[in-house]
Write a protein that holds these residues in place. Structure first.
Motif, PDB file in Angstrom:
ATOM      1  N   THR A  83       0.790  -1.226   0.000  1.00 17.95           N
ATOM      2  CA  THR A  83       0.000   0.000   0.000  1.00 17.95           C
ATOM      3  C   THR A  83       0.824   1.280   0.000  1.00 17.95           C
ATOM      4  N   GLU A  84       2.118   1.166   0.109  1.00 16.16           N
ATOM      5  CA  GLU A  84       3.002   2.334   0.186  1.00 16.16           C
ATOM      6  C   GLU A  84       2.647   3.257   1.335  1.00 16.16           C
ATOM      7  N   SER A  85       2.057   2.686   2.377  1.00 17.19           N
ATOM      8  CA  SER A  85       1.775   3.503   3.556  1.00 17.19           C
ATOM      9  C   SER A  85       2.263   2.757   4.791  1.00 17.19           C
ATOM     10  N   LEU A  86       2.180   3.445   5.913  1.00 19.16           N
ATOM     11  CA  LEU A  86       2.685   2.865   7.136  1.00 19.16           C
ATOM     12  C   LEU A  86       1.632   2.001   7.818  1.00 19.16           C
ATOM     13  N   LEU A  87       2.059   0.849   8.253  1.00 19.25           N
ATOM     14  CA  LEU A  87       1.187   0.011   9.073  1.00 19.25           C
ATOM     15  C   LEU A  87       1.103   0.645  10.464  1.00 19.25           C
ATOM     16  N   LEU A  88      -0.103   1.030  10.874  1.00 23.65           N
ATOM     17  CA  LEU A  88      -0.234   1.683  12.169  1.00 23.65           C
ATOM     18  C   LEU A  88      -0.341   0.658  13.292  1.00 23.65           C
ATOM     19  N   HIS A  89      -0.174   1.148  14.501  1.00 28.05           N
ATOM     20  CA  HIS A  89      -0.175   0.256  15.661  1.00 28.05           C
ATOM     21  C   HIS A  89      -1.461  -0.543  15.742  1.00 28.05           C
ATOM     22  N   ALA A  90      -2.577   0.142  15.572  1.00 29.12           N
ATOM     23  CA  ALA A  90      -3.864  -0.545  15.689  1.00 29.12           C
ATOM     24  C   ALA A  90      -4.014  -1.604  14.601  1.00 29.12           C
ATOM     25  N   GLU A  91      -3.530  -1.265  13.388  1.00 34.05           N
ATOM     26  CA  GLU A  91      -3.619  -2.217  12.283  1.00 34.05           C
ATOM     27  C   GLU A  91      -2.740  -3.431  12.546  1.00 34.05           C
ATOM     28  N   ALA A  92      -1.560  -3.181  13.097  1.00 39.14           N
ATOM     29  CA  ALA A  92      -0.650  -4.293  13.395  1.00 39.14           C
ATOM     30  C   ALA A  92      -1.272  -5.210  14.439  1.00 39.14           C
ATOM     31  N   GLU A  93      -1.874  -4.584  15.456  1.00 40.55           N
ATOM     32  CA  GLU A  93      -2.528  -5.371  16.492  1.00 40.55           C
ATOM     33  C   GLU A  93      -3.587  -6.256  15.890  1.00 40.55           C
ATOM     34  N   GLU A  94      -4.355  -5.655  14.985  1.00 41.83           N
ATOM     35  CA  GLU A  94      -5.453  -6.387  14.402  1.00 41.83           C
ATOM     36  C   GLU A  94      -4.951  -7.522  13.527  1.00 41.83           C
ATOM     37  N   LYS A  95      -3.883  -7.280  12.790  1.00 48.44           N
ATOM     38  CA  LYS A  95      -3.339  -8.321  11.905  1.00 48.44           C
ATOM     39  C   LYS A  95      -2.920  -9.545  12.690  1.00 48.44           C
ATOM     40  N   LEU A  96      -2.419  -9.297  13.905  1.00 49.45           N
ATOM     41  CA  LEU A  96      -1.936 -10.421  14.706  1.00 49.45           C
ATOM     42  C   LEU A  96      -3.022 -10.977  15.605  1.00 49.45           C
ATOM     43  N   GLY A  97      -4.201 -10.387  15.520  1.00 51.00           N
ATOM     44  CA  GLY A  97      -5.297 -10.892  16.330  1.00 51.00           C
ATOM     45  C   GLY A  97      -5.159 -10.559  17.796  1.00 51.00           C
ATOM     46  N   LEU A  98      -4.498  -9.434  18.085  1.00 52.16           N
ATOM     47  CA  LEU A  98      -4.294  -9.064  19.487  1.00 52.16           C
ATOM     48  C   LEU A  98      -5.282  -7.987  19.896  1.00 52.16           C
ATOM     49  N   LYS A  99      -5.533  -7.933  21.210  1.00 54.20           N
ATOM     50  CA  LYS A  99      -6.429  -6.894  21.713  1.00 54.20           C
ATOM     51  C   LYS A  99      -5.728  -6.184  22.859  1.00 54.20           C
ATOM     52  N   SER A 100      -5.703  -4.864  22.822  1.00 55.27           N
ATOM     53  CA  SER A 100      -4.940  -4.169  23.869  1.00 55.27           C
ATOM     54  C   SER A 100      -5.550  -4.335  25.245  1.00 55.27           C
ATOM     55  N   SER A 101      -6.845  -4.672  25.317  1.00 52.14           N
ATOM     56  CA  SER A 101      -7.426  -4.832  26.637  1.00 52.14           C
ATOM     57  C   SER A 101      -6.960  -6.130  27.295  1.00 52.14           C
ATOM     58  N   GLU A 102      -6.647  -7.133  26.467  1.00 49.54           N
ATOM     59  CA  GLU A 102      -6.188  -8.395  27.054  1.00 49.54           C
ATOM     60  C   GLU A 102      -4.689  -8.575  26.813  1.00 49.54           C
ATOM     61  N   PHE A 103      -4.355  -9.184  25.687  1.00 48.54           N
ATOM     62  CA  PHE A 103      -2.948  -9.350  25.343  1.00 48.54           C
ATOM     63  C   PHE A 103      -2.703  -8.456  24.149  1.00 48.54           C
ATOM     64  N   GLY A 104      -2.072  -7.306  24.382  1.00 52.37           N
ATOM     65  CA  GLY A 104      -1.942  -6.343  23.303  1.00 52.37           C
ATOM     66  C   GLY A 104      -0.545  -6.298  22.732  1.00 52.37           C
ATOM     67  N   LEU A 105      -0.393  -5.405  21.766  1.00 56.32           N
ATOM     68  CA  LEU A 105       0.918  -5.148  21.191  1.00 56.32           C
ATOM     69  C   LEU A 105       1.471  -3.924  21.905  1.00 56.32           C
ATOM     70  N   ASP A 106       2.576  -4.096  22.583  1.00 58.59           N
ATOM     71  CA  ASP A 106       3.177  -2.987  23.303  1.00 58.59           C
ATOM     72  C   ASP A 106       3.607  -1.912  22.309  1.00 58.59           C
ATOM     73  N   ILE A 107       3.310  -0.668  22.635  1.00 56.14           N
ATOM     74  CA  ILE A 107       3.581   0.411  21.680  1.00 56.14           C
ATOM     75  C   ILE A 107       5.063   0.563  21.413  1.00 56.14           C
ATOM     76  N   GLU A 108       5.870   0.395  22.441  1.00 57.79           N
ATOM     77  CA  GLU A 108       7.308   0.533  22.214  1.00 57.79           C
ATOM     78  C   GLU A 108       7.849  -0.594  21.344  1.00 57.79           C
ATOM     79  N   ASP A 109       7.276  -1.783  21.495  1.00 59.47           N
ATOM     80  CA  ASP A 109       7.664  -2.880  20.603  1.00 59.47           C
ATOM     81  C   ASP A 109       7.306  -2.532  19.167  1.00 59.47           C
ATOM     82  N   TYR A 110       6.100  -1.986  18.999  1.00 64.90           N
ATOM     83  CA  TYR A 110       5.658  -1.603  17.653  1.00 64.90           C
ATOM     84  C   TYR A 110       6.622  -0.588  17.047  1.00 64.90           C
ATOM     85  N   LEU A 111       6.944   0.443  17.816  1.00 60.69           N
ATOM     86  CA  LEU A 111       7.811   1.503  17.295  1.00 60.69           C
ATOM     87  C   LEU A 111       9.205   0.967  16.972  1.00 60.69           C
ATOM     88  N   THR A 112       9.716   0.085  17.823  1.00 61.77           N
ATOM     89  CA  THR A 112      11.027  -0.493  17.543  1.00 61.77           C
ATOM     90  C   THR A 112      10.970  -1.326  16.269  1.00 61.77           C
TER      91      THR A 112
END
Lengths: 288, 293
Positions: B173-202
């Motif tokens: 897509t020539e665009s950036l995968l955002l944190h929420a999109e990444a979470e969704e792709k991996l089937g994660l939910k921030s309320s339970e087992f989420g994608l840590d934002i610092e992990d995403y940024l790294t």
């Protein structure tokens, strides 16, 4: 020919860093980035670029997290300082002032709880206990050290983790999770306790209180034996490993001090009072 | 030999004894343990130093008993968390191998395979990853609230996953995968087992490390438009990152590396531009902003 094009390229490349900076400064995004360096403003939100919008949210998240962490670290430092004061107070114990010294130490310990630990609890706001553990662990360990030391001097027993945690539950608002010291911090604090007990034992010996020192010796040995089994199971156990080495040194220091008292028992007669006067020392008559 | 030993000790003790005590015969002296062991008949007020208790042979006091109990509880707790950690590590290793498979498919992009073909293979691993992260979430749910206790055990694996996903997203897509999109792709939910934002940024920073190589190889293969697109993307990304107040940690170091990636891409872009190879006419280096498509 190769040289001149290489030189051309070099001179061009030398100019590049300036062009890059120019780029960053003149593009609208570059300018916007400079303006929005710290907290976000509504201008960022109205920017159609989704990347900027998302990053402004990340920025807020990180700012809040780091600010919280800073405050937790400060609270932890205060706990450390004031717990150390309690420990120094306990070391002032001598044969004749035990009760007053302990009373003051208990009061100071309660103050640490009421003022400093309560501040830590407030800053944590019932969340991120594990996330921010590194920030407040030193303070908690020092507090465990002070509390267990006081308790031992008063009762001769080890203050349990459950007992400490029970007293902590009253500190927080019932609507948030209370701060509960976890097993790891408790054990680390316990390891430091043995060092202080060693100092206490040596102090008591020089005051002539051999029995007190031997009680300490027994106690510290018990702790060492228990921790020996537990230490390898602790996560990031390198901390605990070095503490175990120090602990063994402390145990041996106490044992050696007790040993010295026995061996040179005669030097201490005026303080200990004579006991077994019927014992005749084998060597003395032969050597003479 | 025994008597020599004995007299040696006696001399030593006598010396200290004599120099300090004026009434040698009236004092009580306690023998050191080895002495008592060698001469068992000696009466002594000595208590066993090598043993545990001082004085009599009383059974362990109640305080020792509660002490032991507490440590027993600790042992169980720590054993349990140790086992949990092993299970987590097991899943994390599986995540790592799925990531490697994804990466090896993705590497074909440097050999100018068509993007859709490469992405298809790599996307196949996403399903596997979703399952693995779900497994992880399940294991963690056994100790609620302790996500960050064990977080270190899957941190670097997660960062690699994010970097690959973001790269794939960009190729598509020539665009950036955002944190929420990444979470969704991996089937994660921030309320339970989420994608840590610092992990995403790294992870995003790791992705940027791969871009210069991609651009170089694309140009070699004849795609002269790629540098312009990547440059625009990376400039935007770098600018967005500069909005963050990073403290001096790992993420900060990775972000600092991004400017070198940006510089490298800019050099490639310049090389292509200055030789008139870039196909899209009106994009100059000074016009890299949101308006040009």
């Amino acid at each position: 020919m190769f040289n001149s094009s290489a030189i051309q390229k070099l001179s061009v490349m030398a100019a590049k860093p300036q062009r890059f900076r120019h780029l960053a400064e003149t593009t609208p995004l570059g300018a916007a980035a400079k303006k929005h360096r710290s907290l976000t403003t509504s201008a960022a939100d109205s920017d159609p670029n989704p990347m900027k919008h998302a990053f402004s949210k990340y920025a807020t998240y990180l700012n809040d997290l780091n600010d919280k962490r800073e405050r937790v670290v400060k609270a932890s430092r205060d706990i450390t300082m004031n717990s150390k004061k309690v420990i120094f107070q306990v070391h002032r114990i001598s044969k004749h002032n035990k009760d007053e010294v302990l009373e003051k130490a208990e009061k100071d310990l309660a103050a640490v709880m009421d003022q400093y630990i309560s501040r830590l609890v407030k800053e944590l706001q019932g969340t991120d206990f594990w996330k921010l553990r590194r920030a407040y662990s030193p303070g908690v360990q020092e507090y465990v050290e002070a509390a267990t030391l006081c308790n031992f001097c008063k009762t001769g027993a080890l203050l349990n983790l459950d007992e400490i945690n029970a007293s902590l539950q009253t500190l927080s608002d019932p609507s948030v999770e209370p701060l509960q010291i976890n097993v790891l911090d408790y054990l680390l604090g316990l390891a430091d306790l043995t060092g202080e007990l060693m100092r206490l034992a040596i102090g008591r010996i020089s005051d002539g209180e051999l029995e007190y020192a031997q009680k300490i010796c027994t106690f510290v040995r018990e702790i060492y034996r228990e921790l020996l089994l537990i230490a390898p199971k602790m996560e990031d156990s390198s901390d605990m490993k070095s503490k175990m080495d120090t602990m063994l040194q402390s145990v041996m220091k106490i044992e050696n001090a007790c040993f010295s008292v026995r061996v040179r028992g005669s030097e201490y007669i005026p303080f200990l009072g004579s006991e077994d006067t019927s014992f005749s020392w084998l060597g003395a008559s032969n050597a003479e | 030999m025994k008597s020599a030993f004995r007299s040696a000790i006696c001399t030593k003790l006598t010396f200290s004894f004599r120099s300090l005590n004026p009434t040698p015969h009236r004092s009580s002296l306690v023998l050191p343990p080895y002495y008592a062991a060698v001469y068992p008949g000696r009466p002594s007020t000595l208590t066993s130093m090598a043993g545990g208790e001082s004085g009599s042979n009383t059974p362990p006091s109640p305080t020792v008993h509660t002490l032991e109990k507490q440590f027993e509880v600790f042992q169980h707790k720590l054993s349990d968390s140790g086992t949990l950690r092993e299970r987590i590590r097991g899943v994390a290793l599986e995540i790592e191998s799925a990531t490697r498979l994804m990466q090896s498919s993705l590497l074909l992009i440097h050999q100018s395979r068509p993007i859709p073909e490469v992405l298809e293979k790599a996307n196949g691993q996403i399903v596997v990853l979703r399952e693995l992260f779900a497994k992880l979430a399940e294991i963690i749910s056994e100790s609620p609230g302790q996500y960050y206790r064990y977080h270190g055990d899957w941190r670097s694996e997660t960062q690699s996953v994010v970097s690959l996903l973001a790269f794939m997203h960009w190729l598509e897509t020539e665009s950036l995968l955002l944190h929420a999109e990444a979470e969704e792709k991996l089937g994660l939910k921030s309320s339970e087992f989420g994608l840590d934002i610092e992990d995403y940024l790294t992870g995003i920073c790791f992705m940027s490390n791969d871009l210069p190589r991609y651009v170089v190889n694309q140009v070699t293969a004849g795609d002269y438009d790629c540098p312009r697109k990547v440059l625009k993307f990376l400039t935007d990304l770098h600018a967005a990152f500069r909005m963050l107040n990073l403290r001096n940690d790992f993420l900060r170091k990775k972000f600092d590396g991004m400017k070198y990636d940006l510089r490298r891409v800019e050099e490639v872009h310049y090389d292509v531009k200055i030789r008139g190879l870039a196909t899209s006419g009106n994009s100059t280096a000074e016009q890299v902003d949101g308006e040009t498509s």
